[in-house]
Design a protein around this motif. Structure first.
Motif, PDB file in Angstrom:
ATOM      1  N   PHE A 122       5.260  -0.390   8.822  1.00  0.00           N
ATOM      2  CA  PHE A 122       5.331  -1.316   7.682  1.00  0.00           C
ATOM      3  C   PHE A 122       5.496  -2.760   8.150  1.00  0.00           C
ATOM      4  CE2 PHE A 122       8.183  -3.667   4.747  1.00  0.00           C
ATOM      5  CZ  PHE A 122       7.256  -3.871   3.729  1.00  0.00           C
ATOM      6  N   GLN A 177       7.540   1.327   4.252  1.00  0.00           N
ATOM      7  CA  GLN A 177       8.043   0.465   3.181  1.00  0.00           C
ATOM      8  C   GLN A 177       9.240   1.123   2.500  1.00  0.00           C
ATOM      9  OE1 GLN A 177       5.005  -1.136   0.586  1.00  0.00           O
ATOM     10  NE2 GLN A 177       6.426  -1.370  -1.114  1.00  0.00           N
ATOM     11  N   ASN A 178       9.177   2.426   2.293  1.00  0.00           N
ATOM     12  CA  ASN A 178      10.307   3.154   1.696  1.00  0.00           C
ATOM     13  C   ASN A 178      11.518   3.175   2.618  1.00  0.00           C
ATOM     14  OD1 ASN A 178       8.175   5.647   0.083  1.00  0.00           O
ATOM     15  ND2 ASN A 178       8.861   3.648  -0.624  1.00  0.00           N
ATOM     16  N   ILE A 197      -3.927  -1.989   2.223  1.00  0.00           N
ATOM     17  CA  ILE A 197      -3.205  -1.108   3.144  1.00  0.00           C
ATOM     18  C   ILE A 197      -4.243  -0.189   3.775  1.00  0.00           C
ATOM     19  CG2 ILE A 197      -1.472   0.712   3.359  1.00  0.00           C
ATOM     20  CD1 ILE A 197      -0.036  -0.511   0.972  1.00  0.00           C
ATOM     21  N   SER A 228       3.139   3.054   4.086  1.00  0.00           N
ATOM     22  CA  SER A 228       3.806   3.214   2.788  1.00  0.00           C
ATOM     23  C   SER A 228       5.177   3.867   2.947  1.00  0.00           C
ATOM     24  CB  SER A 228       2.932   4.043   1.849  1.00  0.00           C
ATOM     25  OG  SER A 228       1.724   3.369   1.558  1.00  0.00           O
ATOM     26  N   GLN A 278      -0.352   6.140   5.209  1.00  0.00           N
ATOM     27  CA  GLN A 278       0.847   6.812   4.719  1.00  0.00           C
ATOM     28  C   GLN A 278       2.065   6.405   5.534  1.00  0.00           C
ATOM     29  OE1 GLN A 278       0.831   8.781   1.856  1.00  0.00           O
ATOM     30  NE2 GLN A 278       3.021   8.372   2.112  1.00  0.00           N
ATOM     31  N   GLN A 332       5.570   3.649  -3.933  1.00  0.00           N
ATOM     32  CA  GLN A 332       4.805   3.139  -2.789  1.00  0.00           C
ATOM     33  C   GLN A 332       3.740   2.128  -3.217  1.00  0.00           C
ATOM     34  OE1 GLN A 332       3.516   6.662  -0.522  1.00  0.00           O
ATOM     35  NE2 GLN A 332       5.477   6.602   0.570  1.00  0.00           N
ATOM     36  N   THR A 333       4.070   1.341  -4.231  1.00  0.00           N
ATOM     37  CA  THR A 333       3.175   0.281  -4.679  1.00  0.00           C
ATOM     38  C   THR A 333       3.052  -0.797  -3.602  1.00  0.00           C
ATOM     39  OG1 THR A 333       3.710   0.658  -6.999  1.00  0.00           O
ATOM     40  CG2 THR A 333       2.856  -1.513  -6.448  1.00  0.00           C
ATOM     41  N   ASN A 334       1.838  -1.312  -3.431  1.00  0.00           N
ATOM     42  CA  ASN A 334       1.600  -2.433  -2.521  1.00  0.00           C
ATOM     43  C   ASN A 334       2.640  -3.525  -2.763  1.00  0.00           C
ATOM     44  OD1 ASN A 334       0.448  -5.015  -1.545  1.00  0.00           O
ATOM     45  ND2 ASN A 334      -1.384  -3.819  -1.147  1.00  0.00           N
TER      46      ASN A 334
END
Length: 758
Positions: free
Chosen positions: A191, A57-58, A35, A54, A51, A469-471
């Motif tokens: 993302f 992604q959330n 990332i 990440s 950020q 926020q894990t890959n």
């Protein structure tokens, strides 16, 4: 009988397999797609930050994640695969942009030679890895940055309320303003760009992308690699070799068969006296029945959204229950009720096996039941709030919707459920301890039962191994530990042992025969099943070695299922062994159904999509849904129902059931499931596969393809199978309710009535 060799074989398989799984998991961590700290233009202006990616992604997770389309092929089947869709939109925008600027025409109107030159330029642009690991920056050209902005604008309109995209939103079953703020939509775009970049950019020093050239996209030469083709061939060879070896083993074993077992003339369970805790498990099966009914209703709504988009026969149901919510609840309730059925069975069997009722056992059973109800209701409420975008990133992670299929529930609910599983394990252990301590022929079977139960509790903990926020590549690795090892792995072991226990307790099988068969079956299954976890990870940012291992060992998973017909025949034969056994006919018929769907759903339909070359074109299509429905419900659901009926019978062995409605339930459920797959889901999946091979994954999942008249007709045909299936579930629920209210029970009871009923 000495089972030492079988235990050594089982222990060796588990130690070696988990060592391999752990070692290559470490490699995945090391080689996961990075990332970037920043996505920058040549002038160093910043397009996105790490950020942003990440946080995006959330955002994706909170709106339903893998229940709204898919990423890297994992998720729902109605909306697009966002990684494939973004990639195609970005590529076509660049081609049209260059064609207009340099040739004054659309790309499609240009001469083939000019098109070829532009495609080569596009391939260089998108497949060249411009990530700098020292600075953490990912450099994109000005043209590509403009393409990213244009595609991002499309997505911002899609997840907003732009009226020009109303029809497309309806086709995707996405409500207007599903992402309510422009800031969140921008982060979501970051993302999606990253997920697409992983699919289109070569690994450093290699000529394959981070996703092993998935998805199929001819514009940038994303095609199957040599490894995909070669390891697919190897998997076919391994499957044939495994079937041959196992067939030879069974042929030799048949020559050494023991003398026929003398089955008791009367029911050995007639004198079973249920303890207070055993009686308390009845409420587990009541809630199982209730969850099953709700799950089937949600399944009908979810399937209909694929046709009508945001409505249910004209009712604007999506305003309150959007597709992301109904699909989440549908899949989550399936896991919940199957697990609850098995937990109830374990709690019922533990005192029955040992003849010991520990102090406060009934209280523990009741407390655990309350905890399960709270977890189910609380997690579903949190998922609804998450999809409605009413929770912040942190609150959504803990109490809302994590967005990962089958483990959607928030982290708080995951931890709560894990504690509940260990409480369940403790309750069983304390009830069975006297039997475990006592040296007898049941000891090995008891030990295997406890190992399977312990694994069910322990392996759910893998769901705690990723953070907010894990890959995504790493989160997918651990998610499949839960979905494959927990659901498809140790659930299978638990099933094998529980059925062996029941049959030995009824005197239908020798303890020695059942123990040896259970140990051997477990060893064979886990020899492929543990490392076979990797077949879910071919295209999720993993190194090629994982593809090779997944292809080889997933083929071995199918080997024991090929001979599962013997198990079905044995269950059917035992159900007719003595007149008294016919009282257990329908529970045992559900076990026959388990064997059938193990062969068809897990075996045939599983291997249909398992080889890398098949999954390369099929991942994320309705062919996956074929395997999911026939394996999850067909195997584990049928088993859960069979176990539930056995436990109800064990609570009053002298009761005689009126089984007409149960007969209807069994046949309707099985026929409905078969029709659902054969006349609707499978044909749609095969058509999508053809489209994926011919045009690419983006097209196979596009509204343009899925809204054609033929596909629409096939989707409507699913109503036939779904309706028959649903009536079977309702009939089963009516039967269970009748056990409480009395209409499912004959007035006459006892051994004489049971024999006459047979």
């Amino acid at each position: 009988m000495n089972y030492r060799r079988l235990w050594i074989a089982l222990g060796s398989v588990m130690v070696v397999s988990f060592a391999v799984l752990g070692y290559f998991g470490r490699e995945l961590y090391r080689q996961a797609p990075p990332i970037p700290a920043r996505v920058v233009l040549p002038d160093q202006s910043v397009l996105f930050t790490g950020q942003d990616i990440s946080d995006g992604q959330n955002v994706w997770q909170s709106m339903g994640g893998q229940n709204v389309g898919s990423v890297w092929g994992h998720g729902a089947y109605v909306a697009p695969d966002w990684s494939a869709d973004w990639l195609h939109r970005e590529a076509t925008w660049l081609l049209d942009h260059w064609a207009a600027n340099e040739h004054g025409s659309e790309y499609a109107s240009l001469h083939e030679e000019i098109q070829a030159a532009l495609r080569q330029r596009l391939k260089t642009e998108m497949r060249t890895n411009t990530y700098d690991p020292r600075s953490g920056d990912l450099l994109v050209s000005a043209d590509r940055a403009e393409a990213i902005r244009e595609v991002g604008t499309h997505y911002a309109k899609l997840f907003g309320d732009d009226e020009t995209l109303d029809d497309l939103r309806d086709a995707y079953a996405i409500p207007p303003n599903s992402i309510k703020t422009s800031q969140r939509r921008d982060k979501l775009n970051a993302f999606f760009f990253w997920a697409s970049w992983v699919c289109s950019t070569n690994r450093p020093g290699q000529d394959i992308t981070y996703t092993n050239n998935w998805p199929a996209e001819s514009l940038i030469d994303n095609r199957p690699t040599g490894a995909i083709v070669v390891w697919s061939v190897v998997s076919f060879v391994v499957l044939l070799a495994g079937i041959g070896a196992l067939s030879f083993y069974f042929a030799v074993a048949r020559e050494k068969e023991e003398a026929p077992h003398d089955i008791p003339q009367s029911n050995p369970l007639l004198d079973l006296s249920p303890t207070p805790s055993m009686k308390a498990t009845a409420k587990y099966f009541w809630i199982v029945t209730a969850m099953m009914l709700v799950q089937v209703g949600l399944g009908a709504i979810t399937a209909h959204y694929a046709i009508e988009g945001s409505g249910f026969y004209g009712i604007p149901l999506a305003e309150w229950l959007p597709y992301a919510v109904t699909r989440t609840w549908h899949s989550q309730l399936g896991i919940f009720w199957i697990a609850t059925a098995w937990m109830g069975t374990g709690l019922f069997m533990a005192p029955a096996v040992s003849g010991h009722e520990p102090k406060f056992q009934r209280l523990g059973v009741n407390v655990l039941w309350v905890c399960l109800v709270v977890i189910v209701v609380g997690s579903m409420a949190g998922e609804w709030l998450g999809v409605q975008q009413r929770l912040g990133f942190v609150a959504n992670f803990w109490f809302g919707h994590q967005g990962y299929e089958y483990v959607d529930l928030g982290r708080f609910w995951q931890i709560f459920l894990l504690i509940g599983l260990f409480l369940w394990l403790g309750l069983m252990l304390r009830a069975m301890w006297p039997a475990i301590r006592k040296p007898n022929e049941n000891r090995s079977l008891l030990a295997l039962f406890l190992i399977a139960s312990g694994a069910i509790a322990l392996f759910y903990a893998a769901g705690l191994m990723w953070g907010r926020q894990t890959n995504l590549a790493i989160a997918e690795y651990w998610r499949w530990w839960v979905v494959h090892l927990w659901v498809e792995g140790f659930f299978e072991v638990f099933a094998t042992v529980v059925i062996a226990f029941l049959f030995t307790r009824m005197g239908l099988l020798r303890v020695s025969t059942a123990t040896a068969a259970a140990l051997l079956s477990t060893t064979i299954f886990l020899s492929g099943g543990i490392i076979g976890t990797f077949h879910h990870l071919y295209f999720t940012g993993t190194p090629t070695a994982i593809l090779a291992l997944g292809a080889t060992f997933s083929a071995l998973e199918v080997v024991p299922l090929v001979l599962i017909g013997f198990e079905a025949y044995e269950s059917l034969r035992l159900s007719r062994a003595r007149p008294w056994v016919s009282a257990y006919k329908w529970p045992m018929y559900f076990f026959v159904g388990v064997a059938f769907w193990n062969l068809v759903g897990a075996g045939l339909f599983g291997f249909l999509i398992n080889p890398p070359i098949a999954l390369y074109y099929m991942q994320g299509l309705n062919t996956t849904a074929v395997h999911a429905h026939t394996a999850l419900f067909g195997v584990y659901g049928m088993l859960g129902i069979g176990l539930m009926l056995f436990c109800f019978k064990g609570m009053n062995t002298r009761q005689v059931w009126r089984t007409g409605i149960l007969s209807y339930a069994f046949w309707s459920i099985n026929i409905g499931l078969a029709l659902m797959v054969l006349i609707s889901v499978l044909p749609v999946g095969l058509m999508q596969t053809w489209a994926s091979v011919e045009h690419g994954m983006w097209y196979a999942r596009s509204a343009e393809f899925l809204q054609t008249d033929l596909v629409g007709t096939l989707r409507w045909l699913r109503v036939i199978g779904d309706t028959i299936f649903a009536t079977g579930i309702v009939a089963l629920a009516w039967f269970v309710l009748g056990l409480v209210r009395g209409w499912s029970i004959e007035k006459e009871a006892g051994p004489v009535a049971e024999a006459s009923r047979a």
